[in-house]
Design a protein around this motif. Structure first.
Motif, short mmCIF file in Angstrom:
data_model
loop_
_atom_site.label_atom_id
_atom_site.label_comp_id
_atom_site.label_asym_id
_atom_site.label_seq_id
_atom_site.Cartn_x
_atom_site.Cartn_y
_atom_site.Cartn_z
N UNK A 67 1.29 -0.69 -0.03
CA UNK A 67 0.12 0.40 -0.06
C UNK A 67 0.44 1.44 0.00
N UNK A 68 -0.05 2.17 -0.80
CA UNK A 68 1.11 3.17 -0.90
C UNK A 68 0.66 4.36 0.57
N UNK A 69 1.25 5.43 1.03
CA UNK A 69 0.77 6.09 2.51
C UNK A 69 -0.64 6.27 1.95
N UNK A 70 -1.91 5.72 3.13
CA UNK A 70 -3.54 6.31 2.77
C UNK A 70 -3.56 7.84 3.13
N UNK A 71 -4.80 8.12 2.79
CA UNK A 71 -5.87 9.39 4.03
C UNK A 71 -6.02 8.39 4.88
N UNK A 72 -6.25 9.45 5.82
CA UNK A 72 -6.74 8.60 7.68
C UNK A 72 -8.26 7.94 6.97
N UNK A 73 -8.83 8.62 6.13
CA UNK A 73 -10.34 7.91 5.85
C UNK A 73 -10.20 6.58 5.27
N UNK A 74 -9.50 5.89 4.47
CA UNK A 74 -8.59 4.67 3.92
C UNK A 74 -8.32 3.46 4.42
N UNK A 75 -7.96 4.28 5.91
CA UNK A 75 -6.62 3.37 7.01
C UNK A 75 -8.03 1.86 7.24
N UNK A 76 -8.68 2.41 8.32
CA UNK A 76 -9.41 1.22 8.53
C UNK A 76 -10.35 0.00 8.29
N UNK A 77 -10.67 0.88 6.70
CA UNK A 77 -11.42 -0.86 5.75
C UNK A 77 -10.28 -1.37 5.73
N UNK A 78 -9.01 -1.25 5.20
CA UNK A 78 -7.84 -1.53 4.62
C UNK A 78 -7.51 -2.47 6.09
N UNK A 79 -6.93 -2.24 7.31
CA UNK A 79 -6.88 -3.05 8.00
C UNK A 79 -7.65 -3.78 8.56
N UNK A 80 -9.22 -3.67 7.64
CA UNK A 80 -10.57 -4.47 8.07
C UNK A 80 -10.29 -5.85 7.16
N UNK A 81 -9.68 -6.08 5.86
CA UNK A 81 -9.58 -7.00 4.92
C UNK A 81 -9.57 -7.83 5.21
N UNK A 82 -9.10 -7.80 7.00
CA UNK A 82 -8.22 -9.31 7.31
C UNK A 82 -9.35 -9.40 8.76
N UNK A 83 -9.10 -10.93 8.97
CA UNK A 83 -9.27 -11.42 10.85
C UNK A 83 -8.93 -11.04 11.52
N UNK A 84 -9.42 -10.27 13.02
CA UNK A 84 -8.31 -10.09 13.48
C UNK A 84 -7.91 -11.53 14.30
N UNK A 85 -6.65 -10.71 15.16
CA UNK A 85 -6.36 -11.63 15.83
C UNK A 85 -7.05 -12.81 16.89
N UNK A 86 -6.79 -14.43 16.27
CA UNK A 86 -7.45 -15.19 17.84
C UNK A 86 -6.87 -14.68 18.91
#
Ligand code: C2E
Ligand code: CA
Ligand code: CA
Ligand code: CA
Length: 282
Positions: free
Chosen positions: A263-282
């Motif tokens: 990923x390139x540097x993102x605007x703050x609004x785009x970070x949560x969606x990016x970080x939620x493409x993955x399952x959280x740690x068990x």
């Protein structure tokens, strides 16, 4: 220089004058920019190489200039360092990064984001009471100390080592972690760094660029990764642009990476969606 009739000396003087005026104007503009809150942050993901899960983000400052538009650090960080404005800018970055990160943690309880990484300039680190600034910024944002990773450079730890060591210890007591940024571009050695309370090593992009095409470069990075792990340092490979580089670093046992490939540097609004493409740690 203007005017054809001017001799070399006069032209030289007038160039000097122009350069001085430009520095003065830049200095004034930078302090005004702090006051008028013209700085903004982008955040670049730092991922686990094995599954590309986002574990952290690095805060990267930009200047929203009223006339010249959005300016990257290349246009102003050096001038800010020279004029001392970097201290004010850096402290703003620290506070804003923590405020934003604490907000993400409250609004997205299941996020895989574990930390925000903040660049600290030499001048900012050496200014009186840096550890106090960090303590205040944590308190003001409600962020936990373990959410903060401070990136410092090799040149910082090489000069005036005793004072730096005392400050690093104070920071460790607060509970924040320390990374050496751009590792490999300076002159420090791993064994020297190991005597410092440092947790993470960010391997400079210039080391990563050639690992697929140079056996020597590949061997060097491999050795640094192994040695770092033996010294209990986590390694982040910077500037990964190709899938092949990710694979090669993963095969070396390097755990973390950052770069346009992910990923390139993102605007703050785009970070949560990016970080939620993955399952959280068990
Ligand atoms: P850095 O700390 O090494 O940050 C990484 C830089 O590399 C960022 O540039 C990032 O956008 C860029 N980058 C990341 N991945 C790739 C890649 O795959 N390929 C290429 N070509 N570039 C990549 P940026 O944002 O322009 O920042 C440049 C430098 O400015 C930073 O280098 C850092 O030294 C400085 N900087 C940025 N923000 C701050 C800040 O808040 N405070 C201070 N003191 N310095 C900052
Ligand atoms: Ca950095
Ligand atoms: Ca870096
Ligand atoms: Ca770099």
């Amino acid at each position: 220089a203007k005017g054809n009739g001017k001799g070399g000396w006069q032209r030289y003087q007038s160039d000097l004058h122009t350069a001085m005026m430009q520095r003065l104007e830049m200095r004034t503009a930078l302090y005004e920019a702090i006051e008028q809150e013209q700085f903004v942050l982008q955040f670049q993901p730092i991922v686990e190489l094995i599954d590309q899960k986002i574990t952290g983000v690095e805060a990267l400052v930009r200047w929203q200039h009223p006339v010249r538009g959005l300016l990257g650090p290349y246009h102003f960080v050096e001038a800010a360092e020279e004029s001392g404005a970097i201290v004010g800018i850096g402290n703003w970055v620290l506070r804003e990064a923590l405020r934003q990160f604490a907000q993400w943690k409250t609004e997205h309880l299941d996020t895989t984001l574990r930390y925000v990484s903040v660049n600290v300039s030499v001048r900012q680190f050496r200014a009186a009471g840096f550890a106090d600034q960090v303590r205040d910024a944590l308190a003001a944002s409600g962020a936990r100390p373990e959410w903060l990773l401070l990136e410092i450079t090799e040149s910082l730890v090489l000069k005036d080592a005793d004072r730096v060591l005392a400050e690093l210890k104070a920071l460790r007591e607060i509970g924040v972690r320390i990374a050496i940024d751009d590792f490999g571009t300076g002159y420090s050695s791993l064994s020297y760094l190991r005597q410092m309370p440092v947790d993470v090593l960010k391997l400079d992009k210039s080391f990563i660029d050639d690992i697929l095409h140079s056996r020597q470069q590949h061997a060097l990075v491999d050795a640094i990764v192994t040695l770092s792990h033996n010294l209990d340092l986590a390694v982040v490979a910077e500037g990964i642009e190709e899938a092949g580089q990710r694979a090669a670093l993963d095969a070396m046992g390097c755990r973390y990476g950052q770069g346009y490939h992910f990923a390139k540097p993102l605007w703050p609004g785009d970070v949560p969606a990016m970080a939620e493409q993955y399952e959280p740690y068990p």
